[in-house]
Scaffold this active site. Structure first.
Site, PDB file in Angstrom:
ATOM      1  N   PHE A 129      18.405  39.852  96.505  1.00  0.00           N
ATOM      2  CA  PHE A 129      17.073  40.046  97.092  1.00  0.00           C
ATOM      3  C   PHE A 129      17.184  39.699  98.584  1.00  0.00           C
ATOM      4  O   PHE A 129      16.453  38.864  99.112  1.00  0.00           O
ATOM      5  CB  PHE A 129      16.007  39.189  96.407  1.00  0.00           C
ATOM      6  CG  PHE A 129      15.912  39.375  94.907  1.00  0.00           C
ATOM      7  CD1 PHE A 129      15.215  40.449  94.381  1.00  0.00           C
ATOM      8  CD2 PHE A 129      16.537  38.487  94.037  1.00  0.00           C
ATOM      9  CE1 PHE A 129      15.113  40.627  93.003  1.00  0.00           C
ATOM     10  CE2 PHE A 129      16.448  38.657  92.656  1.00  0.00           C
ATOM     11  CZ  PHE A 129      15.735  39.723  92.135  1.00  0.00           C
ATOM     12  N   ALA A 180      18.530  44.183  91.270  1.00  0.00           N
ATOM     13  CA  ALA A 180      19.175  42.880  91.100  1.00  0.00           C
ATOM     14  C   ALA A 180      19.497  42.578  89.637  1.00  0.00           C
ATOM     15  O   ALA A 180      20.558  42.025  89.339  1.00  0.00           O
ATOM     16  CB  ALA A 180      18.265  41.794  91.664  1.00  0.00           C
ATOM     17  N   CYS A 225       8.486  32.524  95.016  1.00  0.00           N
ATOM     18  CA  CYS A 225       7.339  32.505  95.932  1.00  0.00           C
ATOM     19  C   CYS A 225       6.058  32.922  95.200  1.00  0.00           C
ATOM     20  O   CYS A 225       5.109  33.366  95.822  1.00  0.00           O
ATOM     21  CB  CYS A 225       7.610  33.396  97.137  1.00  0.00           C
ATOM     22  SG  CYS A 225       7.917  35.119  96.721  1.00  0.00           S
TER      23      CYS A 225
HETATM   24  N1  SAH Z   1      15.735  36.877 101.093  1.00  0.00           N
HETATM   25  C1  SAH Z   1      14.919  37.598 102.022  1.00  0.00           C
HETATM   26  C2  SAH Z   1      13.528  37.885 101.493  1.00  0.00           C
HETATM   27  C3  SAH Z   1      13.496  38.595 100.186  1.00  0.00           C
HETATM   28  S1  SAH Z   1      11.978  39.317  99.807  1.00  0.00           S
HETATM   29  C4  SAH Z   1      14.833  36.838 103.336  1.00  0.00           C
HETATM   30  O1  SAH Z   1      15.215  35.653 103.373  1.00  0.00           O
HETATM   31  O2  SAH Z   1      14.403  37.424 104.337  1.00  0.00           O
HETATM   32  C5  SAH Z   1      12.331  40.109  98.324  1.00  0.00           C
HETATM   33  C6  SAH Z   1      13.249  41.302  98.417  1.00  0.00           C
HETATM   34  O3  SAH Z   1      13.535  41.725  97.088  1.00  0.00           O
HETATM   35  C7  SAH Z   1      12.671  42.532  99.109  1.00  0.00           C
HETATM   36  O4  SAH Z   1      13.526  42.906 100.166  1.00  0.00           O
HETATM   37  C8  SAH Z   1      12.654  43.639  98.033  1.00  0.00           C
HETATM   38  O5  SAH Z   1      13.059  44.900  98.540  1.00  0.00           O
HETATM   39  C9  SAH Z   1      13.675  43.122  97.068  1.00  0.00           C
HETATM   40  N2  SAH Z   1      13.511  43.534  95.668  1.00  0.00           N
HETATM   41  C10 SAH Z   1      12.378  43.617  94.945  1.00  0.00           C
HETATM   42  N3  SAH Z   1      12.656  43.922  93.652  1.00  0.00           N
HETATM   43  C11 SAH Z   1      14.001  44.023  93.568  1.00  0.00           C
HETATM   44  C12 SAH Z   1      14.907  44.303  92.497  1.00  0.00           C
HETATM   45  N4  SAH Z   1      14.467  44.518  91.253  1.00  0.00           N
HETATM   46  N5  SAH Z   1      16.221  44.296  92.770  1.00  0.00           N
HETATM   47  C13 SAH Z   1      16.686  44.062  94.016  1.00  0.00           C
HETATM   48  N6  SAH Z   1      15.875  43.798  95.055  1.00  0.00           N
HETATM   49  C14 SAH Z   1      14.561  43.771  94.848  1.00  0.00           C
END
Ligand code: SAH
Length: 357
Positions: free
Chosen positions: A191, A240, A300
């Site tokens: 993520f 993910a 979060c």
């Molecule tokens: N770690 C980042 C913030 C993550 S926000 C930082 O520190 O800036 C959450 C992220 O998860 C987003 O970019 C979104 O695109 C991604 N996301 C949401 N669902 C997901 C999934 N099922 N698999 C992979 N990524 C995912």
């Protein structure tokens, strides 16, 4: 009565205070003062916002040029968010009551911070539930499409107009430093968004794999790696859950893992499903850890409290068959103040775990 400010009394007519009034919302009143008849004029907003800005004194220094200046209810300014990215501000006016005071808020911010521009990221879906329109508009000066953020020795590009939230995730600044302090070997940033954790990990780890479901986000992560002269980050566009399952299936091992998912619990009804999701990714991450490896994991979701989060981790650790050592429990950085009696202000929680075997 149109949105704005109202005095609040209880059923006996006793004064409760002054609130922002949103006639169409499920949350019709948001208390801003314990006094009735408080006049929310330009001077009032200036003073309240000045207090919030002063709370961040010393935060914007050589370590960073970006932080949250107003964290809604946490700063006594419910439904108002203001993030500072270098010389620009991004605001979110998230209720009809606060929208009614837009002019005073912009004037106070302009006077206190003297930004080169203010962008209103009023595209958040909650505005619909307030009877408000959704838009992204520059409301003062001009705001560039990309702003370079400095953060404890790394640099990344925030996208105020188009990025998630207000353009970057400022709330994990300290957690990135913590995760990087124990990073080594093969690292995984799941993520990843635009790679903020990956950039920090890459300074100590041998290789970093940054995983996100968004191709746009991963492309930016790769650009950010180049901006920092880092050549050991690989971006992977993948779900993910699928990625972690596949890695477990092929017997992969990592010395360092970060899990920073979006809020799985969007409302009370989805808590059970969310906890299942959190457990799934954490269980797999624990199994992927090399002996002595570390996992920084976060949630979060407002609706998943710190206690529920730790219980979920305990459950995952038990099922993983690993001996997981809790090295730190983390919350929000000081620019995202949490009022201890208002649980909703404390949405972010995290834990640093070490595989003891
Ligand atoms: N770690 C980042 C913030 C993550 S926000 C930082 O520190 O800036 C959450 C992220 O998860 C987003 O970019 C979104 O695109 C991604 N996301 C949401 N669902 C997901 C999934 N099922 N698999 C992979 N990524 C995912």
């Amino acid at each position: 009565m149109p949105p704005g400010t109202v005095s609040v009394t209880d059923q006996q007519g006793r004064v409760v205070g002054t609130a922002l009034w949103s006639p169409d919302s499920e949350i019709s009143l948001r208390m801003v003062s314990r006094r009735a008849g408080e006049v929310l004029d330009a001077a009032w907003w200036h003073e309240r916002i000045a207090t919030a800005v002063a709370r961040r004194d010393g935060l914007l220094d050589t370590n960073t040029n970006a932080c949250r200046l107003v964290h809604g209810e946490g700063d006594g300014l419910p439904s108002l968010v203001v993030d500072r990215f270098d010389r620009w501000l991004v605001v979110q006016l998230l209720s009809a009551g606060i929208e009614a005071h837009r002019e005073s808020i912009v004037a106070a911010l302009t006077g206190l911070v003297r930004p080169e521009g203010i962008l209103a990221r009023n595209d958040a879906s909650v505005r619909t539930r307030e009877g408000l329109s959704r838009s992204v508009e520059v409301i003062a000066g001009s705001v560039p499409d990309a702003v370079e953020v400095r953060e404890h020795g790394v640099r990344y590009i925030a996208a105020p107009h188009t990025g998630q939230k207000t353009g970057a995730f400022l709330d994990q600044r300290e957690a990135r430093v913590l995760a990087a302090s124990v990073a080594r070997g093969r690292a995984l940033d799941v993520f990843s968004y635009h790679g903020s954790f990956a950039l920090h990990l890459a300074r100590r780890a041998t290789t970093v794999t940054a995983v996100d479901a968004s191709g746009v986000a991963i492309a930016r992560a790769v650009e950010n790696a180049a901006l920092n002269g880092l050549t050991n980050i690989t971006g992977v566009e993948a779900d993910a859950f699928d990625f972690l399952r596949a890695e477990e299936g092929r017997g992969a091992r990592y010395e360092t893992i970060v899990l920073d998912p979006p809020a799985f619990a969007k409302n009370r009804a989805s808590i059970t499903g969310a906890l299942r999701g959190y457990k799934d990714i954490n269980l797999r991450a624990m199994r992927l850890l090399a002996p002595g490896g570390t996992l920084y994991t976060a949630s979060c979701s407002y609706h998943v409290g710190k206690a529920d989060f730790l219980l979920m981790l305990q459950d995952a650790a038990a099922d993983s068959g690993r001996r997981m050592i809790l090295r730190a429990v983390t919350g929000q950085p000081s620019d995202h103040p949490e009022v201890i009696t208002i649980p909703e202000t404390g949405y972010l929680k995290g834990a640093l775990l070490e595989a003891g075997d």
